[in-house]
Design a protein around this motif. Structure first.
Motif, short mmCIF file in Angstrom:
data_model
loop_
_atom_site.label_atom_id
_atom_site.label_comp_id
_atom_site.label_asym_id
_atom_site.label_seq_id
_atom_site.Cartn_x
_atom_site.Cartn_y
_atom_site.Cartn_z
N UNK A 134 0.86 -1.84 0.15
CA UNK A 134 -0.25 0.09 0.50
C UNK A 134 0.66 1.58 0.24
N UNK A 135 1.60 0.78 1.01
CA UNK A 135 3.16 2.10 0.60
C UNK A 135 3.32 2.51 -0.46
N UNK A 136 4.45 1.48 -1.17
CA UNK A 136 4.46 1.48 -2.95
C UNK A 136 3.77 1.95 -3.73
N UNK A 137 2.26 1.74 -3.48
CA UNK A 137 1.04 1.73 -4.23
C UNK A 137 0.98 3.51 -5.06
N UNK A 138 1.32 4.05 -4.60
CA UNK A 138 1.84 5.96 -4.35
C UNK A 138 2.92 5.95 -5.21
N UNK A 139 3.89 4.71 -6.26
CA UNK A 139 4.96 5.28 -7.05
C UNK A 139 3.85 5.72 -8.32
N UNK A 140 4.42 6.30 -8.90
CA UNK A 140 3.50 7.06 -9.85
C UNK A 140 3.30 6.23 -11.34
N UNK A 141 4.03 5.33 -11.19
CA UNK A 141 2.77 4.16 -12.30
C UNK A 141 1.95 3.32 -11.40
N UNK A 142 1.75 3.24 -10.30
CA UNK A 142 1.28 2.39 -9.73
C UNK A 142 -0.61 3.25 -9.67
N UNK A 143 -1.25 3.97 -10.13
CA UNK A 143 -2.35 4.13 -10.00
C UNK A 143 -2.31 5.25 -9.52
N UNK A 144 -2.90 5.98 -7.58
CA UNK A 144 -2.84 6.31 -7.40
C UNK A 144 -2.80 7.61 -7.44
N UNK A 145 -1.22 7.86 -7.55
CA UNK A 145 -0.76 9.19 -7.73
C UNK A 145 -0.97 9.98 -9.48
N UNK A 146 -1.02 8.24 -10.80
CA UNK A 146 -1.47 8.97 -11.86
C UNK A 146 -3.45 9.71 -11.97
N UNK A 147 -4.07 8.35 -11.01
CA UNK A 147 -5.36 9.28 -11.12
C UNK A 147 -5.61 10.75 -10.76
N UNK A 148 -5.01 10.60 -9.04
CA UNK A 148 -5.30 11.75 -8.67
C UNK A 148 -4.09 13.58 -10.47
N UNK A 149 -3.08 13.08 -10.39
CA UNK A 149 -3.11 13.54 -12.15
C UNK A 149 -3.56 14.22 -12.33
N UNK A 150 -4.64 13.61 -13.13
CA UNK A 150 -5.26 13.25 -13.87
C UNK A 150 -6.80 14.37 -13.48
#
Length: 469
Positions: free
Chosen positions: A148-164
């Motif tokens: 879960x901590x590592x899931x915040x990587x840009x290619x992991x999903x959440x960060x890309x969604x927040x950016x979009x």
């Protein structure tokens, strides 16, 4: 009304599976169906389910072929050196093994895919936990929280969604968060030390020879379930993640130790480097997004079966050997499609989000980043990432902007809940984790939620301390 029913539906589901009154598959299907009728939209249940199944079908396909692929890699001995290396490094010390689980899960999480992380981690660590009779929920809890901590990587999903959702650069969101996420990862390792010391106190430390020559575990093995604030022992029948109480045949119990059996018939030592290269190539192609992940695993599974087991009877035997895991996990994903389909189709998710945002006091406006971080913990557990980042975060960002809070701060704060999110019943990958580890989903939830939520709060505190949020 939809808000109340939405929260009631989620609460009913969690209570029933944690109390083991229903299996997760049955609860994921029947509870939303009943609530769909309760809101007066029973006639549209079929449409909601079909839409949900359509959305999750690629995920189910990916999991099916990924389980076959990694199952074959276990059979042929790809992970045997890892298992033996970790065991010898850890010296059969339960504390070191739990810490090794956290580190391995964090490293493998660099590929950005939770399902792959859990399959590799469980494949490597499961034989050690079973051989030493360690708590399997400790393994699943630590692995899920680290991922879960590592899931915040840009290619992991959440960060890309927040950016979009907020029209920002993913790098601008993620890079400043690295110190806080690093603290979160340290918190997971510290948690692993604490849980490992607890296991060491219960089991003691075996020699390497004791661990390798210990008698195989049977279906009546005593397994520790550390849940509900205290440790308790109970007899486990190895029920899979589907939540059933299936009996595990003695020969199946032996399968859990194949990673330590140097004489099994499925080993392919002459093809070791081919299999290693194929796995590295597959993960690289996935990270580089050369093809959709389901297609990559479909091709990988077909190639692995063909090269390692060129004779048809052998291929059928390998597929049959992993059919149980495939059925449990894919069935769980399609059952989850009913839950998410009803939650979204009836509008419950939208009403729940609107209610939560509207409940924020006006005086909290200048502190919207903190509010977002706190809200992300429960919301990303009860909602899909898509629903949270595209439905709730923009509203929070707009409210924050009115008080001078930067959208970047809102975006960073929205990542706080990811350690808990990876154990959400709406995340398909968690069913891979509990299914392969043969842990009841309710046991995993009861054990993991408190530790994952604490990790999220640690990340939030570090973000505030460093001035990131």
């Amino acid at each position: 009304m939809l808000t109340i029913l939405g929260f009631a539906m989620i609460a009913t589901f969690l209570v029933l599976i944690m109390m083991k009154k229903m299996s997760p598959i049955a609860a994921l299907v029947l509870i939303p169906a009943l609530f769909c009728v309760a809101v007066g939209k029973g006639a549209k249940l079929g449409d909601y389910v079909i839409e949900g199944v359509g959305n999750l079908a690629p995920t189910a396909a990916m999991l099916m072929f990924a389980i076959v692929y990694f199952g074959v890699m276990i059979d042929v001995g790809l992970f045997d050196p890892i298992v033996r290396g970790i065991l010898r490094f850890c010296k059969a010390d339960p504390m070191r093994i739990v810490v090794g689980t956290a580190v391995l899960a964090a490293i493998v999480s660099l590929d950005g895919d939770g399902s792959t992380t859990f399959m590799i981690t469980v494949s490597a660590m499961y034989p050690l936990y079973k051989r030493l009779k360690m708590s399997l929920v400790v393994m699943t809890g630590v692995a899920a929280t680290a991922n879960g901590v590592m899931n915040t990587l840009p290619w992991g999903g959440p960060t890309a969604r927040a950016a979009t959702a907020l029209k920002l650069d993913a790098g601008d969101i993620f890079v400043p968060m690295i110190p806080a996420l690093g603290v979160g990862l340290l918190a997971v390792i510290l948690l692993a030390v604490v849980l490992g010391r607890r296991e060491r106190k219960r089991l003691g430390t075996l020699s390497i020879d004791d661990a390798l020559t210990a008698p195989a575990v049977t279906e009546t093995e005593t397994v520790l379930v550390a849940a509900g604030g205290g440790d308790r022992l109970h007899k486990s029948t190895g029920g899979a993640g589907a939540g059933g109480t299936e009996s595990e045949a003695p020969e199946e119990a032996g399968d859990g130790f194949k990673g330590l059996d140097p004489h099994r018939a499925t080993l392919r030592p002459k093809l070791y480097w081919f299999n290693a290269a194929l796995t590295v190539t597959l993960l690289t192609a996935m990270i580089m997004e050369l093809m959709p992940i389901p297609v990559l695993f479909l091709l990988g599974a077909a190639l692995a079966l063909t090269v390692n087991f060129p004779h048809m009877p052998d291929q059928r035997a390998r597929i049959a050997a992993h059919a149980d895991n495939v059925l449990n996990v894919s069935g769980m994903v399609f059952a989850a499609a009913v839950f998410t389909g009803v939650l979204t189709g009836t509008g419950m998710v939208d009403h729940m989000a609107d209610w939560l945002v509207g409940a924020i006091p006006e005086g909290m406006g200048p502190h919207m980043a903190l509010v977002t971080g706190v809200l992300s913990i429960p919301l990303t557990y009860f909602m899909s990432n898509d629903g949270f980042y595209f439905g709730v975060v923009p509203v929070l960002a707009e409210a924050g902007a009115a008080h001078g809070v930067s959208p970047l701060e809102i975006a960073r704060a929205s990542l706080i809940g990811q350690p808990l999110h990876m154990s959400s019943p709406l995340v398909p990958a968690v069913y891979v984790l509990v299914g392969m580890a043969k842990v009841e989903f309710g046991d995993h939830t009861r054990f993991t939620v408190k530790w994952a939520a604490l990790t999220s709060l640690v990340v939030l505190g570090a973000g505030l301390l460093f001035g990131i949020i």
